[in-house]
Write a protein that holds these residues in place. Structure first.
Motif, PDB file in Angstrom:
ATOM      1  N   GLY A 159       0.818  -1.203   0.000  1.00 22.31           N
ATOM      2  CA  GLY A 159       0.000   0.000   0.000  1.00 22.31           C
ATOM      3  C   GLY A 159       0.858   1.261   0.000  1.00 22.31           C
ATOM      4  N   ALA A 160       0.431   2.257  -0.795  1.00 25.90           N
ATOM      5  CA  ALA A 160       1.198   3.490  -0.901  1.00 25.90           C
ATOM      6  C   ALA A 160       1.231   4.265   0.411  1.00 25.90           C
ATOM      7  N   LEU A 161       0.182   4.147   1.225  1.00 27.09           N
ATOM      8  CA  LEU A 161       0.138   4.835   2.513  1.00 27.09           C
ATOM      9  C   LEU A 161       0.604   3.947   3.655  1.00 27.09           C
ATOM     10  N   SER A 162       0.045   2.738   3.713  1.00 33.64           N
ATOM     11  CA  SER A 162       0.326   1.870   4.857  1.00 33.64           C
ATOM     12  C   SER A 162       1.718   1.258   4.809  1.00 33.64           C
ATOM     13  N   LYS A 163       2.285   1.166   3.588  1.00 32.84           N
ATOM     14  CA  LYS A 163       3.590   0.511   3.394  1.00 32.84           C
ATOM     15  C   LYS A 163       3.559  -0.949   3.855  1.00 32.84           C
ATOM     16  N   GLU A 164       2.383  -1.535   3.885  1.00 34.85           N
ATOM     17  CA  GLU A 164       2.207  -2.926   4.282  1.00 34.85           C
ATOM     18  C   GLU A 164       1.567  -3.692   3.125  1.00 34.85           C
ATOM     19  N   PRO A 165       1.783  -5.029   3.085  1.00 37.98           N
ATOM     20  CA  PRO A 165       1.114  -5.825   2.045  1.00 37.98           C
ATOM     21  C   PRO A 165      -0.401  -5.693   2.163  1.00 37.98           C
ATOM     22  N   VAL A 166      -1.058  -5.573   1.034  1.00 35.13           N
ATOM     23  CA  VAL A 166      -2.512  -5.378   1.032  1.00 35.13           C
ATOM     24  C   VAL A 166      -3.080  -5.953  -0.261  1.00 35.13           C
ATOM     25  N   ILE A 167      -4.368  -6.279  -0.245  1.00 33.05           N
ATOM     26  CA  ILE A 167      -5.079  -6.727  -1.437  1.00 33.05           C
ATOM     27  C   ILE A 167      -6.153  -5.701  -1.741  1.00 33.05           C
ATOM     28  N   GLY A 168      -6.372  -5.404  -3.007  1.00 36.42           N
ATOM     29  CA  GLY A 168      -7.343  -4.393  -3.386  1.00 36.42           C
ATOM     30  C   GLY A 168      -8.515  -4.970  -4.163  1.00 36.42           C
ATOM     31  N   LEU A 169      -9.679  -4.350  -3.994  1.00 35.84           N
ATOM     32  CA  LEU A 169     -10.871  -4.662  -4.784  1.00 35.84           C
ATOM     33  C   LEU A 169     -11.494  -3.328  -5.152  1.00 35.84           C
ATOM     34  N   ALA A 170     -11.781  -3.117  -6.446  1.00 33.28           N
ATOM     35  CA  ALA A 170     -12.269  -1.824  -6.899  1.00 33.28           C
ATOM     36  C   ALA A 170     -13.392  -1.998  -7.901  1.00 33.28           C
ATOM     37  N   VAL A 171     -14.291  -0.987  -7.935  1.00 32.59           N
ATOM     38  CA  VAL A 171     -15.403  -0.957  -8.894  1.00 32.59           C
ATOM     39  C   VAL A 171     -15.385   0.398  -9.590  1.00 32.59           C
ATOM     40  N   PRO A 172     -15.966   0.471 -10.798  1.00 30.66           N
ATOM     41  CA  PRO A 172     -15.994   1.754 -11.518  1.00 30.66           C
ATOM     42  C   PRO A 172     -17.070   2.683 -10.969  1.00 30.66           C
ATOM     43  N   VAL A 173     -16.805   3.953 -11.038  1.00 36.04           N
ATOM     44  CA  VAL A 173     -17.804   4.988 -10.729  1.00 36.04           C
ATOM     45  C   VAL A 173     -18.148   5.660 -12.051  1.00 36.04           C
ATOM     46  N   TRP A 174     -19.387   5.525 -12.478  1.00 38.82           N
ATOM     47  CA  TRP A 174     -19.823   5.987 -13.797  1.00 38.82           C
ATOM     48  C   TRP A 174     -20.424   7.397 -13.720  1.00 38.82           C
ATOM     49  N   ARG A 175     -20.165   8.168 -14.728  1.00 42.67           N
ATOM     50  CA  ARG A 175     -20.813   9.456 -14.921  1.00 42.67           C
ATOM     51  C   ARG A 175     -21.051   9.653 -16.427  1.00 42.67           C
ATOM     52  N   ASP A 176     -22.313   9.786 -16.806  1.00 44.22           N
ATOM     53  CA  ASP A 176     -22.663  10.009 -18.204  1.00 44.22           C
ATOM     54  C   ASP A 176     -22.056   8.947 -19.117  1.00 44.22           C
ATOM     55  N   GLY A 177     -22.167   7.678 -18.675  1.00 46.68           N
ATOM     56  CA  GLY A 177     -21.688   6.574 -19.498  1.00 46.68           C
ATOM     57  C   GLY A 177     -20.188   6.430 -19.559  1.00 46.68           C
ATOM     58  N   ARG A 178     -19.466   7.089 -18.676  1.00 47.56           N
ATOM     59  CA  ARG A 178     -17.994   7.052 -18.690  1.00 47.56           C
ATOM     60  C   ARG A 178     -17.496   6.804 -17.273  1.00 47.56           C
ATOM     61  N   VAL A 179     -16.443   5.981 -17.139  1.00 46.84           N
ATOM     62  CA  VAL A 179     -15.846   5.701 -15.828  1.00 46.84           C
ATOM     63  C   VAL A 179     -14.948   6.871 -15.457  1.00 46.84           C
ATOM     64  N   VAL A 180     -15.309   7.566 -14.380  1.00 47.63           N
ATOM     65  CA  VAL A 180     -14.523   8.738 -13.967  1.00 47.63           C
ATOM     66  C   VAL A 180     -13.634   8.451 -12.762  1.00 47.63           C
ATOM     67  N   TYR A 181     -14.042   7.512 -11.913  1.00 49.51           N
ATOM     68  CA  TYR A 181     -13.239   7.167 -10.736  1.00 49.51           C
ATOM     69  C   TYR A 181     -13.189   5.658 -10.578  1.00 49.51           C
ATOM     70  N   SER A 182     -12.236   5.252  -9.794  1.00 52.70           N
ATOM     71  CA  SER A 182     -12.166   3.863  -9.307  1.00 52.70           C
ATOM     72  C   SER A 182     -12.349   3.917  -7.787  1.00 52.70           C
ATOM     73  N   LEU A 183     -13.404   3.274  -7.294  1.00 50.95           N
ATOM     74  CA  LEU A 183     -13.666   3.211  -5.855  1.00 50.95           C
ATOM     75  C   LEU A 183     -13.231   1.839  -5.355  1.00 50.95           C
ATOM     76  N   GLY A 184     -12.268   1.817  -4.475  1.00 52.35           N
ATOM     77  CA  GLY A 184     -11.721   0.536  -4.040  1.00 52.35           C
ATOM     78  C   GLY A 184     -11.586   0.429  -2.536  1.00 52.35           C
ATOM     79  N   VAL A 185     -11.219  -0.777  -2.108  1.00 50.82           N
ATOM     80  CA  VAL A 185     -10.964  -1.054  -0.701  1.00 50.82           C
ATOM     81  C   VAL A 185      -9.637  -1.781  -0.582  1.00 50.82           C
ATOM     82  N   GLY A 186      -9.070  -1.727   0.604  1.00 54.76           N
ATOM     83  CA  GLY A 186      -7.881  -2.492   0.914  1.00 54.76           C
ATOM     84  C   GLY A 186      -8.167  -3.519   1.986  1.00 54.76           C
ATOM     85  N   LEU A 187      -7.665  -4.729   1.793  1.00 60.20           N
ATOM     86  CA  LEU A 187      -7.830  -5.802   2.767  1.00 60.20           C
ATOM     87  C   LEU A 187      -6.454  -6.280   3.200  1.00 60.20           C
TER      88      LEU A 187
END
Length: 523
Positions: A159-187
């Motif tokens: 992880g860029a902040l935690s500096k510890e091993p982590v696994i990520g899961l992310a989904v798209p955030v849509w606006r007007d038919g286009r992906v503008v953000y990636s919303l994710g979590v760290g485990l």
């Protein structure tokens, strides 16, 4: 020794032998088939024990994969719901940061992070909103969220902040038919390791989660020591060629194990379970010891007992052939009880193997579109749980759900979009329930939920939550979709599944007649 007397016809008489010699020869002749049969029995017992161990390991690996997939699906459903929140839609990142921070109290998630198309972190619940965040370090795998517009599960990274091993899961955030953000979590890997330890592995067994690159994501034993290391070459080679399998290998510590592995259908993760090879060897030694004692005792009993037990053993082996062939054909096995300990042990193994095979088939009874339980599995689980409730005096609640306006979705958008709505509805249902609750799709847009040990007031809270969650907008769907819920409480609403289903349906139609997008309770 007396000389042989000549026969009256002058031919030499046969050489006389003592009774002891004849009995000894008879005992030896009788014991030889018994010894051979015991060897065959030991071989069959070893083979069946080995096959049973293989199946048990594979079932444990499949069970661990299923639980991890359920948790990932639950997290994905939560992310999908957050991605459509009004705070994020309005661009109020401070309010969204507060909402995401509150959501950390639920599930296995360590943090939420919002990333733009350039890989910059816009918010991260590991830091108060407004603090400086890394502009680099986002895993390259998350770029697939923007490229394909779909959910992504990463392998292990730092992880860029935690500096510890982590696994990520992310989904798209849509606006007007286009992906503008990636919303994710760290485990954190320790959370995944906790899921492995919940599998109740036998003593000495080891389970490990491996990502697509062959790195250890989590381990049931010495997790912190091995996270991030590569798996042993034998396992890496097997993972590269098969989705499931069983083979002999060694652990990172050098222990000889029998390894079974199964790959997730949701991500490229694999769960491998290792059982010490000594499990089979000790059982073989024990069986050999028992057989040797039995043979020694039989040798001392004499001719009649040796003949009796030899015939009985042969008969027992013949009686086990039919059940063994039935097991090979996948049919139910009812092994006869022969009265011989070894033969009965083989019969019990055959029955256990048959039960495990039937159980594995039972686990496959899920709805192919949504991943929820199907009608057959739901009815089996519900009948058993209702019977337990009747014995222990627990309350259980049945909810019947139906999507309002779903036909219009199929009519205007087509069945492909309708299927996506059903999938998202199933995700929202799963995200609204506890792990002890059971949800199933009965067909079309009809769902059913069995709540464990829930009061009528608690059932109303769940029903209101389901109506609210299922009535939220569905991305890409113009027609309004909502939900109606019917509630039936056991035992006041009935003690059988048929009664509860009927009364929940009656309440469901009452809710629809009252204007839809609401719940109604029987009685």
């Amino acid at each position: 020794m007396a000389e042989a007397r000549p026969r009256p016809d002058g031919a030499p008489a046969p050489r006389a032998r003592s009774l002891r010699t004849l009995l000894a020869a008879l005992v030896a002749a009788c014991m030889l088939p018994a010894v051979l049969a015991t060897g065959v029995l030991l071989f069959e017992d070893y083979r069946l024990q080995r096959d049973r161990l293989y199946r048990e390991e594979l079932l444990l690996a499949q069970g661990a994969v299923a639980e991890i997939d359920r948790e990932l699906a639950r997290i994905d459903a939560t992310l999908q719901a957050l991605s459509t929140s009004h705070e994020l839609a309005a661009g109020d990142l401070a309010a969204f940061h507060e909402r995401a921070s509150r959501a950390l109290a639920i599930g296995l998630v360590d943090n939420y992070v919002l990333v733009d198309r350039r890989g910059r972190q816009l918010l991260n619940t590991l830091r108060p909103y407004g603090e400086a965040l890394p502009e680099h370090g986002t895993p390259a795998a998350l770029a697939r969220v923007f490229e394909g517009g779909e959910s992504v599960v990463t392998g292990l990274f730092v992880g860029a902040l935690s500096k510890e091993p982590v696994i990520g899961l992310a989904v798209p955030v849509w606006r007007d038919g286009r992906v503008v953000y990636s919303l994710g979590v760290g485990l954190a890997p320790r959370r995944v390791a906790g899921l492995l330890r919940r599998q109740a592995l036998p003593e000495g067994w080891i389970a490990v989660v491996v990502d697509g690159s062959g790195s250890i994501v989590a381990r049931s034993l010495d997790n912190q020591r091995f996270v991030g290391e590569k798996v042993v070459p034998q396992l890496a080679e097997a993972l590269a060629t098969r989705r499931e399998g069983v083979f002999d290998s060694a652990t990172r510590e050098g222990f000889e194990v029998i390894t079974a592995f199964s790959r997730s259908m949701v991500s490229d993760w694999t769960v491998a379970v290792g059982a010490p090879h000594s499990v089979l060897v000790s059982k073989l030694y024990r069986a050999v010891s028992i057989a040797a004692v039995g043979v020694a005792c039989a040798m001392g009993l004499g001719m009649l007992l040796a003949l009796y037990w030899a015939r009985r053993l042969n008969s027992s082996m013949r009686r086990l052939i039919g059940p063994a062939l039935a097991l090979g054909r996948g049919e139910p096995v009812a092994a006869p009880r022969t009265g011989l300990k070894e033969a009965d042990a083989v019969g019990e193994v055959l029955e256990q193997a048959s039960n495990m095979l039937a159980h594995a088939q039972h686990l496959a009874h899920t709805d192919a579109l949504t991943g929820l339980s199907n009608r057959l599995l739901f009815e089996a689980l519900a009948h058993r749980q209702l019977a337990d409730d009747l014995r222990h005096g627990h309350r259980r609640v049945l909810l019947a759900l139906d999507l309002d306006g779903f036909k219009a979705v199929n009519d205007h958008h087509g069945h492909a979009v309708g299927d996506q709505v059903l999938k998202m509805a199933a995700q929202r249902i799963s995200a609204s329930l506890r792990s002890a609750d059971v949800a199933a799709r009965l067909g079309g847009d009809e769902f059913v939920v069995l709540l464990s040990d829930t009061s009528p007031d608690g059932a109303v809270v769940v029903a209101e939550k389901l109506v609210r969650m299922l009535s939220e907008p569905y991305p890409g769907v113009r027609q309004p979709v909502s939900a109606s819920v019917g509630i039936a409480v056991a035992p006041s609403g009935g003690v059988t599944l048929a009664d509860l289903l009927r009364r929940a349906d009656e309440a469901l139609y009452e809710a629809k007649r009252a204007g839809k997008r609401r719940w109604a309770a029987h009685g």
